[in-house]
Scaffold this motif. Structure first.
Motif, PDB file in Angstrom:
ATOM      1  N   TYR A 175      73.022  95.234  28.609  1.00 50.88           N
ATOM      2  CA  TYR A 175      74.398  95.734  28.556  1.00 50.88           C
ATOM      3  C   TYR A 175      75.216  95.171  29.719  1.00 50.88           C
ATOM      4  CZ  TYR A 175      78.219  99.118  28.870  1.00 50.88           C
ATOM      5  OH  TYR A 175      79.454  99.713  28.946  1.00 50.88           O
ATOM      6  N   ASN A 176      76.351  94.571  29.400  1.00 51.94           N
ATOM      7  CA  ASN A 176      77.198  93.906  30.379  1.00 51.94           C
ATOM      8  C   ASN A 176      78.397  94.776  30.730  1.00 51.94           C
ATOM      9  OD1 ASN A 176      78.660  92.110  31.959  1.00 51.94           O
ATOM     10  ND2 ASN A 176      79.441  90.962  30.201  1.00 51.94           N
ATOM     11  N   THR A 177      78.379  95.361  31.912  1.00 47.63           N
ATOM     12  CA  THR A 177      79.478  96.244  32.330  1.00 47.63           C
ATOM     13  C   THR A 177      80.747  95.476  32.672  1.00 47.63           C
ATOM     14  OG1 THR A 177      78.611  96.190  34.594  1.00 47.63           O
ATOM     15  CG2 THR A 177      77.948  98.041  33.216  1.00 47.63           C
ATOM     16  N   ASP A 178      80.653  94.142  32.784  1.00 48.01           N
ATOM     17  CA  ASP A 178      81.828  93.328  33.092  1.00 48.01           C
ATOM     18  C   ASP A 178      82.476  92.728  31.851  1.00 48.01           C
ATOM     19  OD1 ASP A 178      81.878  93.636  35.882  1.00 48.01           O
ATOM     20  OD2 ASP A 178      80.258  92.196  36.117  1.00 48.01           O
ATOM     21  N   SER A 179      82.092  93.207  30.679  1.00 50.89           N
ATOM     22  CA  SER A 179      82.699  92.717  29.442  1.00 50.89           C
ATOM     23  C   SER A 179      84.205  92.988  29.419  1.00 50.89           C
ATOM     24  CB  SER A 179      82.045  93.394  28.232  1.00 50.89           C
ATOM     25  OG  SER A 179      82.781  93.143  27.069  1.00 50.89           O
TER      26      SER A 179
ATOM     27  N   THR B 111      77.450  84.009  24.354  1.00 49.81           N
ATOM     28  CA  THR B 111      77.935  85.323  24.778  1.00 49.81           C
ATOM     29  C   THR B 111      77.373  86.448  23.912  1.00 49.81           C
ATOM     30  OG1 THR B 111      79.907  85.352  23.350  1.00 49.81           O
ATOM     31  CG2 THR B 111      80.090  84.210  25.473  1.00 49.81           C
TER      32      THR B 111
ATOM     33  N   GLY C  41      79.248  95.455  24.769  1.00 48.01           N
ATOM     34  CA  GLY C  41      78.539  95.065  25.981  1.00 48.01           C
ATOM     35  C   GLY C  41      77.380  94.115  25.744  1.00 48.01           C
TER      36      GLY C  41
ATOM     37  N   ASN D  75      77.124  98.670  36.941  1.00 49.65           N
ATOM     38  CA  ASN D  75      75.972  98.000  36.341  1.00 49.65           C
ATOM     39  C   ASN D  75      75.348  98.921  35.302  1.00 49.65           C
ATOM     40  OD1 ASN D  75      74.262  99.889  37.882  1.00 49.65           O
ATOM     41  ND2 ASN D  75      74.827  98.624  39.647  1.00 49.65           N
ATOM     42  N   TRP D  76      74.342  98.390  34.601  1.00 51.31           N
ATOM     43  CA  TRP D  76      73.765  99.188  33.509  1.00 51.31           C
ATOM     44  C   TRP D  76      73.019 100.413  34.017  1.00 51.31           C
ATOM     45  CZ3 TRP D  76      68.528  99.871  33.401  1.00 51.31           C
ATOM     46  CH2 TRP D  76      67.699  98.906  33.993  1.00 51.31           C
TER      47      TRP D  76
ATOM     48  N   GLU E 225      80.273  89.367  23.386  1.00 52.12           N
ATOM     49  CA  GLU E 225      81.602  89.162  23.946  1.00 52.12           C
ATOM     50  C   GLU E 225      82.490  88.419  22.951  1.00 52.12           C
ATOM     51  OE1 GLU E 225      84.209  89.899  27.197  1.00 52.12           O
ATOM     52  OE2 GLU E 225      82.251  90.644  26.625  1.00 52.12           O
TER      53      GLU E 225
END
Length: 437
Positions: free
Chosen positions: A125-129, A106, A96, A165-166, A99
């Protein structure tokens, strides 16, 4: 012509949607009962022909099917012949935060500078990874998101891997500080280590200066606890105070035996309550020391060659069994090439340990209940017991064996999420294209 254009746009949109990260699952709406599978509790207990019932995200019953009194109003899911496991917990990961490792834009895993205790990995932290769904497919449902770089890298947080989301993902925010202990070993170049004594002296002086700065920061943070609330908040010092009252863990990243010894003594001398060593490839040399000081271990690089020419060829593989036998608290992580994407192989790291001295259930505990205990999550996660979170997976075969790991159901806090990911989408796409059976 307008109709043709509209159809084309809708088709392209639908095609692109298949490759997106699946939408997080809604909250559990009614009780679910998994019936007939073999239950691996996570604490070493195995129950054949079991039942697991959960509602509102919590386990209501986990035990023999014959002991279940009622399944009224529950959705019955037949898992006979399958295996039920707790969701795996991945420590020490940049999941997260990274990438594509070769694309700098990224990568958001580190800050500039040496001492960054106030850094919070959670907010990056990227929940859309795209990587998250591929990791969940192999049973990893929780992860400790950990910053990298510098001497004091910052704070890690534990998240669950199905969230918008985080904020929604956070399970235990800012639960630990990560210290990369400065090494005394010389740098290695293509021609080997340099033997210049003056260079070695300069390296040691620089190292000692870093340690002095670190000790000063920790001493100031210890004293900062006693300041009145009328003072302006110092974020750097405030972020460290939890180390001295036991509410946070100090994770020390070190492999060499001498450095582990030095780092643990440093932390204990300054009053740090909870210490965990990450990496710890020389832990087999200092079993008594780790046990006496109640130091937990997060083992990295199980799939690795020996550190030294004189070490056993299987030293890394059998280290978990060595710690198990010595009664030292430990868990397993995945650290190696392609660290972020490769973290989906956590189950198979445990499977390797099971082939070199651990039983299958001990290996499972090392990636479920043990990391939960080390991170302070064991009241809710890590094992399948009544009252705990319904975070679990069902597999047609052995979860720790790459030949049989095949998830049929997976739940986080009772929510059955979509197990599709970019790789399964591409696999289905080209299987269809080439007619592969």
């Amino acid at each position: 012509m307008k109709h043709s254009l509209l159809f084309s746009l809708l088709f392209l949109g639908a095609t692109a949607a298949h490759a997106q990260v699946p939408m997080p699952a809604p909250a559990q709406s009614k009780p679910i009962a998994l019936m007939g599978g073999t239950l691996h509790v996570g604490n070493g207990t195995v129950i054949p022909d079991a039942a697991v019932v959960f509602g509102a995200g919590r386990i209501l019953y986990a035990g023999p099917r014959t002991g279940l009194l009622s399944t009224e109003n529950a959705e019955i899911v037949d898992v006979k012949g399958q295996e039920i496991y707790p969701g795996l917990i991945l420590p020490n990961t940049t999941l997260g935060l990274t990438e594509t490792e070769s694309v700098r834009a990224t990568v958001d895993e580190r800050e500039v500078g040496e001492l960054n205790p106030n850094v919070r990995s959670l907010i990056a932290y990227n929940t859309d990874s795209d990587i998250l769904p591929t990791v969940r497919t192999n049973g990893v449902l929780l992860a400790q998101i950990t910053p990298r770089g510098g001497l004091l890298s910052g704070q890690s947080s534990v998240v669950q891997l199905d969230a918008w989301n985080w904020e929604d993902a956070a399970v235990r925010p800012d639960e630990g500080q990560h210290l990369v202990w400065p090494t005394s070993a010389p740098p290695r170049f293509f021609g080997g280590a340099t033997n210049d004594p003056r260079a070695a002296e300069r390296r040691e002086q620089a190292r000692q200066q870093r340690l002095n700065e670190l000790e000063q920061l920790f001493s100031e943070a210890s004293a900062y606890r006693y300041l009145s609330t009328a003072h302006a908040t110092n974020l750097r010092l405030a972020s460290l105070t939890g180390l001295f009252d036991g509410s946070k863990t100090l994770y020390i990243h070190a492999d060499n035996g001498k450095e582990i010894l030095e780092a643990v003594r440093f932390a204990k001398r300054l009053g740090v309550q909870k210490v965990t060593v990450v990496g710890a490839r020389d832990a087999w040399m200092m079993l008594d020391f780790l046990k006496q000081n109640d130091v937990a271990v997060v083992l990295s690089r199980i799939h690795a060659l020996p550190l030294r020419d004189g070490d056993d060829y299987d030293q890394a593989y059998k280290l978990p069994a060595t710690l198990q036998k010595a009664g030292i608290r430990y868990c397993l992580d995945y650290e190696g090439s392609m660290e972020t994407a490769g973290s989906r192989n956590l189950a198979f790291v445990a499977g390797t340990a099971a082939g070199f001295g651990l039983t299958k259930e001990q290996a499972l505990t090392a990636v479920t209940l043990s990391p939960a205990q080390i991170m302070g999550l064991d009241k809710d996660y890590g094992s399948l017991e009544a009252g705990k979170s319904a975070t679990l997976v069902v597999s047609r075969g052995d979860l720790l064996d790459m030949r049989t790991n095949n998830l049929t159901h997976a739940y986080i806090d009772g929510r059955e999420f979509n197990r599709d990911n970019k790789q399964t989408y591409l696999g289905n796409k080209f299987t269809t294209k080439y007619g592969v059976q």
